[in-house]
Enzyme design. Structure first.
Site, PDB file in Angstrom:
ATOM      1  N   SER A  10       3.193   2.022   2.180  1.00  0.00           N
ATOM      2  CA  SER A  10       4.375   1.169   1.994  1.00  0.00           C
ATOM      3  C   SER A  10       4.512   0.684   0.562  1.00  0.00           C
ATOM      4  O   SER A  10       3.619   0.018   0.035  1.00  0.00           O
ATOM      5  CB  SER A  10       4.264  -0.083   2.874  1.00  0.00           C
ATOM      6  OG  SER A  10       4.272   0.265   4.221  1.00  0.00           O
ATOM      7  N   HIS A  41      13.919   6.469   9.129  1.00  0.00           N
ATOM      8  CA  HIS A  41      12.694   7.129   8.681  1.00  0.00           C
ATOM      9  C   HIS A  41      13.001   8.106   7.555  1.00  0.00           C
ATOM     10  O   HIS A  41      13.762   9.039   7.721  1.00  0.00           O
ATOM     11  CB  HIS A  41      12.027   7.869   9.833  1.00  0.00           C
ATOM     12  CG  HIS A  41      10.799   8.589   9.405  1.00  0.00           C
ATOM     13  ND1 HIS A  41       9.639   7.927   9.055  1.00  0.00           N
ATOM     14  CD2 HIS A  41      10.547   9.901   9.225  1.00  0.00           C
ATOM     15  CE1 HIS A  41       8.740   8.810   8.700  1.00  0.00           C
ATOM     16  NE2 HIS A  41       9.262  10.016   8.794  1.00  0.00           N
ATOM     17  N   HIS A  63       4.216   5.877  11.643  1.00  0.00           N
ATOM     18  CA  HIS A  63       3.333   4.869  12.245  1.00  0.00           C
ATOM     19  C   HIS A  63       3.553   4.871  13.757  1.00  0.00           C
ATOM     20  O   HIS A  63       4.671   5.089  14.225  1.00  0.00           O
ATOM     21  CB  HIS A  63       3.677   3.472  11.736  1.00  0.00           C
ATOM     22  CG  HIS A  63       3.671   3.321  10.247  1.00  0.00           C
ATOM     23  ND1 HIS A  63       4.747   3.670   9.459  1.00  0.00           N
ATOM     24  CD2 HIS A  63       2.714   2.850   9.409  1.00  0.00           C
ATOM     25  CE1 HIS A  63       4.452   3.424   8.192  1.00  0.00           C
ATOM     26  NE2 HIS A  63       3.218   2.929   8.127  1.00  0.00           N
ATOM     27  N   TYR A  65       3.784   2.320  15.555  1.00  0.00           N
ATOM     28  CA  TYR A  65       4.720   1.253  15.952  1.00  0.00           C
ATOM     29  C   TYR A  65       6.176   1.710  15.916  1.00  0.00           C
ATOM     30  O   TYR A  65       7.056   1.068  16.469  1.00  0.00           O
ATOM     31  CB  TYR A  65       4.510  -0.019  15.119  1.00  0.00           C
ATOM     32  CG  TYR A  65       4.832   0.084  13.642  1.00  0.00           C
ATOM     33  CD1 TYR A  65       6.142   0.200  13.185  1.00  0.00           C
ATOM     34  CD2 TYR A  65       3.816   0.059  12.689  1.00  0.00           C
ATOM     35  CE1 TYR A  65       6.431   0.295  11.830  1.00  0.00           C
ATOM     36  CE2 TYR A  65       4.082   0.141  11.339  1.00  0.00           C
ATOM     37  CZ  TYR A  65       5.399   0.267  10.917  1.00  0.00           C
ATOM     38  OH  TYR A  65       5.666   0.376   9.584  1.00  0.00           O
ATOM     39  N   ALA A  93      -0.821  -0.445   2.381  1.00  0.00           N
ATOM     40  CA  ALA A  93      -0.670  -1.889   2.179  1.00  0.00           C
ATOM     41  C   ALA A  93      -1.454  -2.558   3.303  1.00  0.00           C
ATOM     42  O   ALA A  93      -1.375  -2.125   4.448  1.00  0.00           O
ATOM     43  CB  ALA A  93       0.801  -2.267   2.271  1.00  0.00           C
ATOM     44  N   MET A 191      -1.573  -1.349   9.668  1.00  0.00           N
ATOM     45  CA  MET A 191      -0.976  -0.654  10.810  1.00  0.00           C
ATOM     46  C   MET A 191      -0.889   0.863  10.601  1.00  0.00           C
ATOM     47  O   MET A 191      -0.097   1.530  11.261  1.00  0.00           O
ATOM     48  CB  MET A 191       0.432  -1.212  11.072  1.00  0.00           C
ATOM     49  CG  MET A 191       0.468  -2.715  11.287  1.00  0.00           C
ATOM     50  SD  MET A 191       2.167  -3.321  11.347  1.00  0.00           S
ATOM     51  CE  MET A 191       1.912  -5.097  11.210  1.00  0.00           C
ATOM     52  N   SER A 192      -1.721   1.387   9.712  1.00  0.00           N
ATOM     53  CA  SER A 192      -1.636   2.831   9.424  1.00  0.00           C
ATOM     54  C   SER A 192      -3.034   3.400   9.222  1.00  0.00           C
ATOM     55  O   SER A 192      -4.031   2.784   9.591  1.00  0.00           O
ATOM     56  CB  SER A 192      -0.792   3.053   8.166  1.00  0.00           C
ATOM     57  OG  SER A 192      -1.459   2.553   7.027  1.00  0.00           O
ATOM     58  N   ASN A 215      -0.891  -9.027   0.910  1.00  0.00           N
ATOM     59  CA  ASN A 215      -0.742 -10.419   1.370  1.00  0.00           C
ATOM     60  C   ASN A 215      -2.080 -10.871   1.928  1.00  0.00           C
ATOM     61  O   ASN A 215      -2.902 -10.038   2.314  1.00  0.00           O
ATOM     62  CB  ASN A 215       0.338 -10.503   2.471  1.00  0.00           C
ATOM     63  CG  ASN A 215      -0.002  -9.614   3.653  1.00  0.00           C
ATOM     64  OD1 ASN A 215       0.181  -8.393   3.591  1.00  0.00           O
ATOM     65  ND2 ASN A 215      -0.527 -10.204   4.706  1.00  0.00           N
ATOM     66  N   HIS A 227       7.588  -9.556   5.355  1.00  0.00           N
ATOM     67  CA  HIS A 227       7.438  -8.174   4.893  1.00  0.00           C
ATOM     68  C   HIS A 227       7.819  -8.032   3.422  1.00  0.00           C
ATOM     69  O   HIS A 227       7.262  -7.200   2.704  1.00  0.00           O
ATOM     70  CB  HIS A 227       8.281  -7.240   5.766  1.00  0.00           C
ATOM     71  CG  HIS A 227       8.139  -5.798   5.404  1.00  0.00           C
ATOM     72  ND1 HIS A 227       6.918  -5.138   5.411  1.00  0.00           N
ATOM     73  CD2 HIS A 227       9.049  -4.885   5.005  1.00  0.00           C
ATOM     74  CE1 HIS A 227       7.099  -3.892   5.037  1.00  0.00           C
ATOM     75  NE2 HIS A 227       8.373  -3.702   4.772  1.00  0.00           N
TER      76      HIS A 227
HETATM   77  N1  HPA Z   1      -1.294  -7.203   8.798  1.00  0.00           N
HETATM   78  C1  HPA Z   1      -1.090  -5.942   9.250  1.00  0.00           C
HETATM   79  N2  HPA Z   1      -0.599  -4.969   8.484  1.00  0.00           N
HETATM   80  C2  HPA Z   1      -0.290  -5.268   7.217  1.00  0.00           C
HETATM   81  C3  HPA Z   1      -0.474  -6.548   6.684  1.00  0.00           C
HETATM   82  C4  HPA Z   1      -1.004  -7.572   7.523  1.00  0.00           C
HETATM   83  O1  HPA Z   1      -1.201  -8.727   7.126  1.00  0.00           O
HETATM   84  N3  HPA Z   1      -0.052  -6.495   5.385  1.00  0.00           N
HETATM   85  C5  HPA Z   1       0.345  -5.229   5.160  1.00  0.00           C
HETATM   86  N4  HPA Z   1       0.219  -4.477   6.259  1.00  0.00           N
END
Ligand code: HPA
Length: 253
Positions: A10, A41, A63, A65, A93, A191-192, A215, A227
């Site tokens: 990302s 996508h 992903h 999700y 990320a 999440m990847s 973050n 996000h």
């Molecule tokens: N949690 C899950 N996935 C993420 C996060 C997070 O804080 N930051 C970037 N991808």
């Protein structure tokens, strides 16, 4: 011929624009590429060279999700293998759980914990790709991590190291989930990546993983997660990540 594959996470896609002899193909033009049920996508496969090394870049990834199965998520990794990739760099990320991490840190992934409840190898095993029960002891190659650390020292860049917990998403974690993840040994959450790394190990492709701490994970700071912060941080580390990848790729090639 041996190529280096790179998956850009990302907001980390800019590296693909720096390749020499760059040639981009939209995923939708590649036969068999799983089509998303989710809107919006986009992604492309980009071939080119970095300091004399052939690379194949996946800019944009699927992903679970979004509604893809884990097996669909790793279609791109198997496409890389078909194109001669024997070394893979995965980037992502991630939220920082380890209290020593700061937003914008780059972290070498030393290992992962798959908490998605899914595995891309479920189902009949294709013996031509790899074994039924692949070993994951060195899922993230220690030799590649040593090369990456060496490159970061030469560039004067700080590179931390930690364990990545892979979750399904798309909701961010609760503070209680982050406390749980820290307790079980996770330094990062995202999440990847984990399904791709499982598929790569199945294919005997050696892996290097780099997370960008976009973050600080939920509940650690007195603020909510948005996000946009993930995208803004990824954009801010863009040039540093390009420098690091450009230095690492020739060492893997
Ligand atoms: N949690 C899950 N996935 C993420 C996060 C997070 O804080 N930051 C970037 N991808």
């Amino acid at each position: 011929m041996s190529h280096v594959g790179i998956v850009l996470g990302s907001g980390l896609g800019a590296f693909a624009d720096t390749l020499e002899n760059r040639f981009a193909t939209s995923y939708s033009e590649i036969a068999g590429w799983p089509l998303s049920t989710a809107a919006g996508h986009v992604g492309k496969l980009v071939t080119g060279r970095v300091a004399g090394t052939d690379v194949v870049v996946l800019s944009g990834r699927a992903h679970c999700y979004e509604g893809y199965t884990a097996a669909q998520v790793v279609f791109g990794i198997r496409e890389l293998a078909r194109r001669g990739v024997t070394s893979l760099i995965v980037t992502n990320a991630a939220g920082g759980i380890n209290s020593s991490y700061r937003t914008g840190d780059l972290v070498l992934i030393s290992d992962h914990i798959n908490l998605t409840g899914a595995n891309p190898l479920v189902g009949p095993n294709d013996e031509s790709l790899g074994p039924r029960f692949p070993d994951m002891t060195e899922a993230y190659s220690p030799a590649y991590r040593a090369l990456a650390r060496q490159a970061s020292v030469e560039l004067g860049l700080e590179l931390k190291e930690g364990v990545y917990a892979g979750v399904l998403g798309p909701s961010y974690e609760t503070p209680a989930e982050i406390r749980f993840l820290r307790t079980i040994g996770a330094d990062l959450v995202g999440m990847s990546t984990i399904h791709e790394v499982i598929a790569a190990n199945h294919l005997s492709i050696k892996v290097l993983g780099i997370s960008c701490v976009t973050n600080i994970a939920a509940g650690i700071l007195p603020q909510k997660l948005v996000h946009q912060e993930v995208l803004d941080t990824a954009a801010a580390v863009r040039d540093t990540l390009i420098k690091l990848l450009s230095a690492i790729v020739p060492r893997l090639g």
